[in-house]
Motif scaffolding. Structure first.
Motif, mmCIF file in Angstrom:
data_model
loop_
_atom_site.group_PDB
_atom_site.id
_atom_site.type_symbol
_atom_site.label_atom_id
_atom_site.label_comp_id
_atom_site.label_asym_id
_atom_site.label_seq_id
_atom_site.Cartn_x
_atom_site.Cartn_y
_atom_site.Cartn_z
ATOM 1 N N LEU A 222 0.638 -1.432 -0.221
ATOM 2 C CA LEU A 222 -0.229 0.069 0.345
ATOM 3 C C LEU A 222 1.252 1.149 -0.438
ATOM 4 N N PHE A 223 2.251 1.121 0.639
ATOM 5 C CA PHE A 223 2.717 2.374 0.429
ATOM 6 C C PHE A 223 3.117 2.474 -0.900
ATOM 7 N N VAL A 224 3.433 1.403 -1.466
ATOM 8 C CA VAL A 224 4.395 2.071 -3.122
ATOM 9 C C VAL A 224 3.131 3.230 -3.693
ATOM 10 N N GLU A 225 2.522 1.621 -3.793
ATOM 11 C CA GLU A 225 0.699 2.315 -4.303
ATOM 12 C C GLU A 225 0.337 4.044 -4.190
ATOM 13 N N THR A 226 0.667 4.299 -2.851
ATOM 14 C CA THR A 226 0.335 6.045 -2.331
ATOM 15 C C THR A 226 1.698 7.022 -3.073
ATOM 16 N N ALA A 227 2.597 6.186 -2.688
ATOM 17 C CA ALA A 227 4.128 7.098 -3.006
ATOM 18 C C ALA A 227 4.289 6.548 -4.898
ATOM 19 N N SER A 228 3.158 5.541 -5.685
ATOM 20 C CA SER A 228 3.454 5.604 -7.067
ATOM 21 C C SER A 228 1.994 7.615 -7.623
ATOM 22 N N LEU A 229 1.241 6.791 -7.032
ATOM 23 C CA LEU A 229 -0.386 8.336 -6.811
ATOM 24 C C LEU A 229 0.481 9.165 -6.820
ATOM 25 N N HIS A 230 1.334 9.595 -5.518
ATOM 26 C CA HIS A 230 1.951 10.862 -5.291
ATOM 27 C C HIS A 230 3.056 11.181 -5.974
ATOM 28 N N HIS A 231 3.376 10.559 -6.976
ATOM 29 C CA HIS A 231 4.428 11.135 -7.572
ATOM 30 C C HIS A 231 3.519 11.485 -8.787
ATOM 31 N N GLN A 232 2.855 10.618 -9.374
ATOM 32 C CA GLN A 232 1.969 11.111 -10.735
ATOM 33 C C GLN A 232 0.947 12.339 -10.297
ATOM 34 N N TRP A 233 0.697 12.397 -9.277
ATOM 35 C CA TRP A 233 0.232 14.125 -8.306
ATOM 36 C C TRP A 233 0.838 14.835 -8.503
ATOM 37 N N ALA A 234 2.051 15.202 -7.595
ATOM 38 C CA ALA A 234 2.598 16.103 -6.984
ATOM 39 C C ALA A 234 3.720 16.704 -8.337
ATOM 40 N N ARG A 235 4.506 15.054 -8.856
ATOM 41 C CA ARG A 235 5.871 15.981 -9.526
ATOM 42 C C ARG A 235 5.337 15.155 -10.707
ATOM 43 N N GLU A 236 4.748 15.022 -11.811
ATOM 44 C CA GLU A 236 4.651 14.596 -13.193
ATOM 45 C C GLU A 236 3.342 15.413 -13.166
ATOM 46 N N LYS A 237 2.759 15.639 -12.814
ATOM 47 C CA LYS A 237 1.577 16.202 -12.645
ATOM 48 C C LYS A 237 0.507 15.748 -13.875
ATOM 49 N N THR A 238 0.448 14.752 -13.962
ATOM 50 C CA THR A 238 -0.274 14.056 -15.015
ATOM 51 C C THR A 238 -1.385 13.898 -14.347
ATOM 52 N N LEU A 239 -1.993 13.845 -13.375
ATOM 53 C CA LEU A 239 -3.085 13.060 -12.864
ATOM 54 C C LEU A 239 -3.831 14.961 -12.721
ATOM 55 N N ASP A 240 -5.618 14.606 -13.059
ATOM 56 C CA ASP A 240 -6.258 16.013 -12.272
ATOM 57 C C ASP A 240 -6.776 15.806 -10.621
ATOM 58 N N ASP A 241 -6.146 17.053 -10.021
ATOM 59 C CA ASP A 241 -5.795 16.981 -9.046
ATOM 60 C C ASP A 241 -7.369 16.863 -7.853
ATOM 61 N N ARG A 242 -8.711 17.175 -8.216
ATOM 62 C CA ARG A 242 -9.740 16.081 -7.870
ATOM 63 C C ARG A 242 -9.582 14.981 -8.258
ATOM 64 N N ALA A 243 -9.488 14.279 -9.494
ATOM 65 C CA ALA A 243 -9.155 12.712 -9.515
ATOM 66 C C ALA A 243 -8.308 12.137 -8.353
ATOM 67 N N ALA A 244 -6.482 12.827 -8.537
ATOM 68 C CA ALA A 244 -5.879 11.857 -7.820
ATOM 69 C C ALA A 244 -6.324 12.235 -5.846
ATOM 70 N N ARG A 245 -7.607 13.243 -5.527
ATOM 71 C CA ARG A 245 -7.752 13.082 -4.080
ATOM 72 C C ARG A 245 -8.817 11.603 -3.691
ATOM 73 N N ASP A 246 -9.476 11.924 -4.721
ATOM 74 C CA ASP A 246 -10.920 11.194 -4.754
ATOM 75 C C ASP A 246 -9.975 8.981 -4.491
ATOM 76 N N VAL A 247 -8.454 9.537 -5.279
ATOM 77 C CA VAL A 247 -7.673 8.551 -5.165
ATOM 78 C C VAL A 247 -7.545 7.888 -3.623
ATOM 79 N N PHE A 248 -7.013 9.417 -3.502
ATOM 80 C CA PHE A 248 -6.391 9.254 -1.733
ATOM 81 C C PHE A 248 -6.951 9.015 -1.239
ATOM 82 N N GLY A 249 -8.018 9.002 -1.101
ATOM 83 C CA GLY A 249 -9.643 9.081 -0.687
ATOM 84 C C GLY A 249 -9.207 7.801 0.280
ATOM 85 N N GLU A 250 -9.587 7.038 -1.138
ATOM 86 C CA GLU A 250 -9.609 5.214 -1.126
ATOM 87 C C GLU A 250 -9.364 4.789 -0.555
#
Length: 285
Positions: A222-250
């Motif tokens: 789960l830590f790897v899943e979370t870190a991967s999503l965080h990198h896509q959102w914060a570093r790559e900027k490849t995820l829409d902010d609202r969509a990313a936060r929905d996944v962070f919520g899950e």
């Protein structure tokens, strides 16, 4: 003492063999080890007893077979009645532990405690621990993470240099965690059955140790899943902010559910997993 503290079934005959062999090859004449420190003074009654015995034996007999030394150490501690099959599971546990605790050679644990959420990205991490941050591990596959050796090598790059770290796809990191989870699920019924004839404290050691290891493996997945999503959102900027936060919520819900299954150990699994959930819920920028 830093990986498992004798509570996890973390016995490292291959690692001890490699270290002693390299020491002999390099001309080392003296070896030292520390016991009774990070394991609450219980080295004589936990899995670290096996590590201590294997290390000492190899110092006297560097060419000794590590599996044989593990078998001898297990019989010395648990009695001659310990089944060979249970010793074999201990032997197979070492490479699985390696799959669990590291992400491409980087360890984010605080001793044996579950990684802090601050290690998701170096932006959140204190300079003294920045080598534990994992954000750079999710750069495009094939990215070289280590610099040339120089006097300017700092703590952030030291581990990358030692491991000659080159990034892999996030799925490769997840695959290791899932392999370990599947293996643990497959052997835990055998651990219960094979340890049934041991003394009660030893049965508890095996039961508690492998239960904790499974929760740890699921947490690191789960830590790897979370870190991967965080990198896509914060570093790559490849995820829409609202969509990313929905996944962070899950993910937050999954962290809380996993924390509820964590056994009591000195490693703060439950508290640290809840801290990741709280971080995702309240502390993301």
């Amino acid at each position: 003492e830093y990986i498992g503290e004798g509570v996890l079934p973390s016995v490292y005959p291959r690692w001890w063999k490699h270290n002693v062999s390299e020491s002999v090859r390099s001309g080392v004449r003296f070896a030292m080890g520390r016991v009774f420190f990070w394991d609450l003074g219980r080295t004589d009654v936990n899995f670290n007893r096996l590590n201590a015995r294997i290390f000492v034996r190899l110092c006297y007999e560097p060419d000794a077979d590590p599996h044989t030394l593990l078998s001898e150490a297990a019989r010395e501690m648990f009695g001659s009645e310990i089944p060979d099959a249970l010793v074999d599971i201990l032997w197979e546990t070492e490479p699985m532990m390696k799959k669990i605790i590291g992400i491409n050679g980087v360890g984010s644990f605080d001793h044996s405690r579950f990684p802090s959420p601050e290690y998701l990205d170096v932006l959140y991490t204190a300079n003294t621990n920045c080598m534990k941050a994992v954000d750079d591990l999710f750069l495009p596959p094939g990215t070289v993470l280590y610099p040339p050796l120089s006097d300017g090598l700092d703590n952030f790059k030291q581990w990358r240099w030692q491991n000659r770290s080159v990034t892999l796809p996030a799925e490769a990191y997840l695959s290791e965690k899932r392999q370990a989870i599947e293996w643990l699920q497959s052997v835990m019924p055998d651990v219960s059955k094979l340890s049934a004839g041991l003394a009660a404290p030893h049965r508890e050691m095996f039961s508690r140790g492998y239960q904790a290891m499974l929760v740890l493996a699921r947490g690191m997945e789960l830590f790897v899943e979370t870190a991967s999503l965080h990198h896509q959102w914060a570093r790559e900027k490849t995820l829409d902010d609202r969509a990313a936060r929905d996944v962070f919520g899950e993910l937050t819900k999954r962290w809380r559910s996993l924390a509820a299954t964590a056994p009591e150990t000195p490693f703060q699994y439950r508290g640290r997993m809840l801290a990741v959930a709280d971080f995702l819920e309240t502390k993301l920028p």
